[in-house]
Design a protein around this motif. Structure first.
Motif, PDB file in Angstrom:
ATOM      1  N   UNK A 379       0.847  -1.193   0.000  1.00  0.00           N
ATOM      2  CA  UNK A 379       0.000   0.000   0.000  1.00  0.00           C
ATOM      3  C   UNK A 379       0.882   1.243   0.000  1.00  0.00           C
ATOM      4  N   UNK A 380       0.282   2.356  -0.396  1.00  0.00           N
ATOM      5  CA  UNK A 380       0.970   3.649  -0.330  1.00  0.00           C
ATOM      6  C   UNK A 380       0.686   4.264   1.032  1.00  0.00           C
ATOM      7  N   UNK A 381       1.731   4.669   1.742  1.00  0.00           N
ATOM      8  CA  UNK A 381       1.570   5.218   3.090  1.00  0.00           C
ATOM      9  C   UNK A 381       1.125   6.679   3.052  1.00  0.00           C
ATOM     10  N   UNK A 382       1.698   7.438   2.117  1.00  0.00           N
ATOM     11  CA  UNK A 382       1.325   8.852   1.978  1.00  0.00           C
ATOM     12  C   UNK A 382       1.308   9.195   0.501  1.00  0.00           C
ATOM     13  N   UNK A 383       0.246   9.851   0.078  1.00  0.00           N
ATOM     14  CA  UNK A 383       0.165  10.211  -1.331  1.00  0.00           C
ATOM     15  C   UNK A 383      -0.917  11.240  -1.576  1.00  0.00           C
ATOM     16  N   UNK A 384      -1.149  11.518  -2.827  1.00  0.00           N
ATOM     17  CA  UNK A 384      -2.180  12.473  -3.243  1.00  0.00           C
ATOM     18  C   UNK A 384      -3.264  11.716  -4.018  1.00  0.00           C
ATOM     19  N   UNK A 385      -4.494  12.173  -3.906  1.00  0.00           N
ATOM     20  CA  UNK A 385      -5.568  11.545  -4.666  1.00  0.00           C
ATOM     21  C   UNK A 385      -6.031  10.249  -4.030  1.00  0.00           C
ATOM     22  N   UNK A 386      -6.761   9.480  -4.821  1.00  0.00           N
ATOM     23  CA  UNK A 386      -7.430   8.285  -4.300  1.00  0.00           C
ATOM     24  C   UNK A 386      -6.661   7.013  -4.646  1.00  0.00           C
ATOM     25  N   UNK A 387      -6.964   5.944  -3.869  1.00  0.00           N
ATOM     26  CA  UNK A 387      -6.509   4.589  -4.182  1.00  0.00           C
ATOM     27  C   UNK A 387      -7.723   3.772  -4.604  1.00  0.00           C
ATOM     28  N   UNK A 388      -7.522   2.848  -5.535  1.00  0.00           N
ATOM     29  CA  UNK A 388      -8.616   2.002  -6.007  1.00  0.00           C
ATOM     30  C   UNK A 388      -8.154   0.553  -5.990  1.00  0.00           C
ATOM     31  N   UNK A 389      -8.982  -0.327  -5.432  1.00  0.00           N
ATOM     32  CA  UNK A 389      -8.733  -1.764  -5.515  1.00  0.00           C
ATOM     33  C   UNK A 389      -9.372  -2.285  -6.802  1.00  0.00           C
ATOM     34  N   UNK A 390      -8.541  -2.813  -7.667  1.00  0.00           N
ATOM     35  CA  UNK A 390      -9.022  -3.263  -8.981  1.00  0.00           C
ATOM     36  C   UNK A 390      -9.734  -4.606  -8.815  1.00  0.00           C
ATOM     37  N   UNK A 391     -10.974  -4.733  -9.321  1.00  0.00           N
ATOM     38  CA  UNK A 391     -11.716  -6.002  -9.197  1.00  0.00           C
ATOM     39  C   UNK A 391     -10.972  -7.154  -9.887  1.00  0.00           C
ATOM     40  N   UNK A 392     -11.138  -8.367  -9.341  1.00  0.00           N
ATOM     41  CA  UNK A 392     -10.419  -9.526  -9.886  1.00  0.00           C
ATOM     42  C   UNK A 392     -10.929  -9.940 -11.270  1.00  0.00           C
ATOM     43  N   UNK A 393     -12.093  -9.446 -11.673  1.00  0.00           N
ATOM     44  CA  UNK A 393     -12.535  -9.764 -13.037  1.00  0.00           C
ATOM     45  C   UNK A 393     -11.908  -8.817 -14.067  1.00  0.00           C
ATOM     46  N   UNK A 394     -11.178  -7.790 -13.586  1.00  0.00           N
ATOM     47  CA  UNK A 394     -10.458  -6.871 -14.475  1.00  0.00           C
ATOM     48  C   UNK A 394      -8.993  -7.296 -14.595  1.00  0.00           C
ATOM     49  N   UNK A 395      -8.387  -7.638 -13.464  1.00  0.00           N
ATOM     50  CA  UNK A 395      -6.985  -8.083 -13.452  1.00  0.00           C
ATOM     51  C   UNK A 395      -6.673  -8.728 -12.109  1.00  0.00           C
ATOM     52  N   UNK A 396      -5.692  -9.616 -12.120  1.00  0.00           N
ATOM     53  CA  UNK A 396      -5.201 -10.196 -10.874  1.00  0.00           C
ATOM     54  C   UNK A 396      -3.698 -10.457 -10.998  1.00  0.00           C
TER      55      UNK A 396
END
Length: 443
Positions: A379-396
């Motif tokens: 994970x990113x500890x500090x950053x700008x903007x949002x984080x998104x968890x990519x669904x497993x039907x898109x990529x794994x």
């Protein structure tokens, strides 16, 4: 007489200039040009290179210990996303290091300016006494520092301190779309076949650069790395961290109480993010035995365009890790010439372990490096903007390794042949590399 005197002076000057031109064209032209220029035009001065103006001993290695042996400097980077600071990526003892100072070399005069740093030890230290740290110094006004030294005191002899060039000072246009950061290669790494397969899969998916923080590997692996370096795909960062600290091959202090965890992986990843901040559109943080496989798109470029369009303002994309145990194989793609190559043939491992609801599934990331301040492994500890968890039907993440659920019967595993979509290109490309590296050495 007055008119004649002026003509005489003009003639002398003309002769000197002609003489100067002849000498400048000689073999020692550059050196003589400087001498003559100073004699004819005393006001002119040859400008010294910036590195000559900046005092201190130029740092020679990727990991530079300070004399306190509690602080290790990797590299300083210019960061003006909030204010003009120099962010020095390093490793520090989280208790013993209380104060550090940046000794800036200001241009164009080469004057030294000292400012106190803010020491930010990253939160993901996992119990080890040493951890990744940002040593952050506000840059002085009316100063364009090209180099910096780090010291535990505002007083001392600058000539005795290691000097580092501040990177990312000049804005660049992206030279690549995707850079993969692999940290760290250690334990006399010899999984040659899987490494080549991963590299060729990365290239099929759209990667132009792979940065490897190399601690140790086999002689055969060295040959493969040399091939990829000469090809222009791989950049090797020497990572001899065990020369400075007692390193653990485990991620938590309770599992192996040493100075720092997992060969300083987190520090290397942060350095890789900043190293590629201005030259790569995306940075991919994963291991050599991991491949982010798109399920709905042919490659990473189309996948990331779609993900960014659906998630505006997002700079961190997290992909679920899925274990494809190396102990469960298929008879497909049993290529005889590959059997003599050390390592795993990923094409033969297409059964993955099912998710366990009670266990967190770790993720790896594709990031916009300009939106990251500090990163950990998952994970990113500090950053700008949002984080998104990519669904497993898109990529794994295809992660072929020793099983985590070793007692599961084969019928409980999920057959997933997504990797086989790339088999013809992958086999052809791997064969090319093998014939120029491993198989050539075996003949």
């Amino acid at each position: 007489m007055m008119h004649c005197g002026k003509r005489h002076i003009c003639a002398v000057v003309a002769c000197l200039l002609i003489f100067a031109s002849i000498l400048i064209c000689s073999r020692k032209g550059t050196q003589l040009q400087n001498i003559i220029t100073r004699k004819i035009f005393p006001q002119a001065r040859t400008v010294s290179p910036e590195s000559q103006l900046c005092r201190g001993k130029p740092a020679q290695n990727v990991i530079t210990p300070l004399k306190d042996n509690r602080t290790f400097i990797i590299a300083p980077y210019f960061d003006d996303r909030e204010s003009k600071v120099t962010r020095v990526i390093g490793i520090v003892h989280h208790e013993d290091v209380k104060e550090l100072y940046c000794w800036f070399c200001c241009q164009p005069q080469g004057k030294i300016h000292v400012s106190k740093s803010q020491i930010e030890v990253h939160s993901d230290r996992f119990g080890f006494p040493y951890g990744a740290a940002d040593i952050v110094c506000l840059e002085p006004q009316n100063c364009d520092p090209t180099h910096v030294s780090v010291h535990w005191s505002p007083h001392g002899n600058i000539d005795q301190l290691p000097r580092f060039e501040i990177k990312n000072r000049k804005a660049e246009t992206f030279s690549v779309d995707f850079t993969v950061c692999i940290s760290a290669m250690f334990g006399n790494y010899n999984n040659v076949l899987q490494f080549i397969q991963s590299m060729e899969m990365y290239k099929i998916l759209g990667v132009q650069k792979v940065v490897v923080y190399k601690n140790s590997c086999s002689q055969l692996m060295e040959k493969v790395l040399k091939f990829y370096v000469e090809e222009g795909t791989v950049e090797i960062i020497p990572w001899p961290i065990n020369s400075h600290l007692k390193v653990s091959s485990k991620w938590h202090f309770s599992m192996d109480p040493k100075d720092i965890g997992y060969y300083g992986q987190i520090t290397a990843l942060n350095d890789c993010v900043y190293r590629n901040m201005q030259r790569s559109k995306f940075v991919v943080l994963n291991d050599a035995d991991e491949i982010i496989l798109p399920l709905k798109h042919p490659d990473w470029k189309t996948m990331m365009s779609s993900l960014q369009e659906q998630n505006p303002g997002t700079g961190i994309f997290l992909f679920e890790n899925h274990i494809f145990p190396e102990t469960v194989s298929t008879h497909m793609f049993n290529i005889s010439s590959w059997n003599t190559v050390p390592g795993i043939n990923i094409l033969q491992h297409v059964h993955r372990e099912p998710d366990r609801k009670e266990v967190f599934n770790p993720r790896k990331m594709i990031i916009d490096p300009r939106k990251v301040i500090q990163t950990s492994v998952h994970s990113v500890l500090r950053g700008y903007g949002k984080s998104v968890s990519v669904p497993v039907d898109v990529a794994l993440i295809y992660h072929c390794r020793v099983p985590l659920q070793g007692n599961l019967p084969r019928e409980s595993l999920i057959r997933d042949t997504t990797l086989w979509r790339y088999n013809s290109s992958l086999i052809m490309n791997v064969n090319k590399v093998l014939h120029q590296t491993v198989l050539e050495a075996q003949q």
